[in-house]
Design an enzyme around this catalytic site. Structure first.
Site, short mmCIF file in Angstrom:
data_model
loop_
_atom_site.label_atom_id
_atom_site.label_comp_id
_atom_site.label_asym_id
_atom_site.label_seq_id
_atom_site.Cartn_x
_atom_site.Cartn_y
_atom_site.Cartn_z
N GLY A 8 0.83 -1.21 0.00
CA GLY A 8 0.00 0.00 0.00
C GLY A 8 0.85 1.25 0.00
N ASP A 63 3.70 -1.75 7.97
CA ASP A 63 2.56 -1.84 7.06
C ASP A 63 1.61 -0.67 7.31
OD1 ASP A 63 0.91 -2.88 5.10
OD2 ASP A 63 0.85 -4.89 5.96
N GLY A 64 0.67 -0.49 6.40
CA GLY A 64 -0.38 0.51 6.57
C GLY A 64 -1.62 -0.13 7.16
N ALA A 65 -2.69 0.63 7.23
CA ALA A 65 -3.98 0.09 7.69
C ALA A 65 -5.09 0.96 7.12
CB ALA A 65 -4.05 0.07 9.21
N ASP A 66 -6.28 0.40 7.10
CA ASP A 66 -7.43 1.15 6.60
C ASP A 66 -8.20 1.82 7.73
OD1 ASP A 66 -6.99 0.34 3.87
OD2 ASP A 66 -7.44 -1.66 4.62
N GLY A 77 -6.68 -4.58 4.39
CA GLY A 77 -7.04 -5.41 3.25
C GLY A 77 -7.75 -4.69 2.12
N GLY A 79 -6.35 -2.92 0.23
CA GLY A 79 -5.36 -3.07 -0.85
C GLY A 79 -5.26 -4.50 -1.36
N GLU A 85 -0.35 -10.33 4.54
CA GLU A 85 -0.03 -9.33 5.58
C GLU A 85 -0.21 -9.93 6.97
OE1 GLU A 85 -1.07 -5.16 3.25
OE2 GLU A 85 -2.62 -6.13 4.43
N LYS A 104 -7.22 7.73 9.21
CA LYS A 104 -7.46 6.31 9.45
C LYS A 104 -7.90 6.02 10.89
CE LYS A 104 -5.91 5.12 5.30
NZ LYS A 104 -4.78 4.24 5.06
C1 A5P Z 1 -3.30 -3.90 1.82
O1 A5P Z 1 -3.97 -5.11 1.74
C2 A5P Z 1 -3.84 -3.10 2.96
O2 A5P Z 1 -3.97 -3.79 4.16
C3 A5P Z 1 -3.06 -1.83 3.17
O3 A5P Z 1 -2.02 -2.00 4.06
C4 A5P Z 1 -4.01 -0.83 3.70
O4 A5P Z 1 -5.10 -0.86 2.82
C5 A5P Z 1 -3.44 0.57 3.80
O5 A5P Z 1 -3.06 1.03 2.54
P1 A5P Z 1 -2.65 2.54 2.26
O6 A5P Z 1 -1.42 2.85 3.04
O7 A5P Z 1 -2.44 2.58 0.77
O8 A5P Z 1 -3.84 3.38 2.68
#
Ligand code: A5P
Length: 223
Positions: A8, A63-66, A77, A79, A85, A104
């Site tokens: 992401g 990692d990122g998160a939604d 997820g 992404g 992940e 977020k």
């Molecule tokens: C990928 O599957 C996701 O879990 C991403 O880590 C999550 O969507 C965050 O993505 P962004 O940093 O692009 O917002």
């Protein structure tokens, strides 16, 4: 260090900064990528890769998160890489470091994002129906971005493992019963994994502006 490499926008920024330091300072890292996109990025950046077979225990995962709730539970997820992940986050446990901006942060999971659920392709409509019977509204994710029950499964988004994703809308904001919901989703035959990461993030770095961030840590009281 061995590092779980997320997927992401936020993870991409982190990996670009890491690569700068690897090349400028000679940091010795190797990473396990969480998607084929991240494999390509690591190659582009010249970051060495490893596998969980070679390196089953990671020092850290980035990692990122939604969505992030006040207890640092996550929805991930959107992404599409939630399965790898989650496996990589487990290999780095408890050192999962999440990078987000303030948009977020939510009072309860499910406030804005659906819960992505990765399901196997065989019998996917039956699996989706079982999720519906739990009060969720699963929508098959498409490669083209279209939504709706009428969408042909030929247009379905495929994960790196070849599965489908249904984005579950509905009353997922009942975070008081988050673990129950997560467990119930996981127990449906045909479900591979869901995007609720409960109790997995140790640290969340929240960008508050250009070059500034605050750090939320799960401490003895659970955050
Ligand atoms: C990928 O599957 C996701 O879990 C991403 O880590 C999550 O969507 C965050 O993505 P962004 O940093 O692009 O917002």
């Amino acid at each position: 260090m061995s590092i779980g490499m997320g997927t992401g926008r936020a993870a991409t920024l982190a990996l670009r900064l890491l690569a700068e330091r690897v090349h400028a300072e000679g940091l010795r890292v190797r990473g396990v990528p969480t998607s084929e996109r991240t494999v390509a990025l690591a190659h582009e950046l010249g970051l060495p890769l490893t596998t969980l077979e070679e390196t089953p225990h990671l020092d850290l995962a980035l990692d990122g998160a939604d969505e992030v709730d006040p207890e640092l539970n996550l929805i991930k997820g959107l992404g599409g890489a939630l399965l790898r992940e989650k496996i990589v986050a487990r290999a780095a446990a408890p050192r999962l470091v999440i990078l987000v901006d303030e948009s977020k942060l939510v009072p309860r999971l499910g406030t804005r994002a659906p819960v992505p659920v990765e399901i196997i392709r065989f019998g996917w409509r039956s699996t989706a129906r079982a999720l519906e019977e739990m009060g969720l509204r699963p929508v098959l994710r498409t490669a083209s971005g279209g939504t709706g029950a009428a969408v042909a499964s030929e247009d379905a988004y495929r994960t790196d493992e070849g599965h489908y994703i249904v984005d579950c809308h509905g009353d997922t904001a009942g975070a008081a019963d988050l673990l129950h919901l997560a467990g119930a989703i996981k127990a449906v035959t045909g479900v591979v994994e869901h995007g609720i990461f409960a109790g997995m993030a140790q640290t969340v770095c929240v960008a508050t502006g250009v070059g500034t961030a605050r750090v939320l840590d799960r401490g003895a009281e659970g955050r």
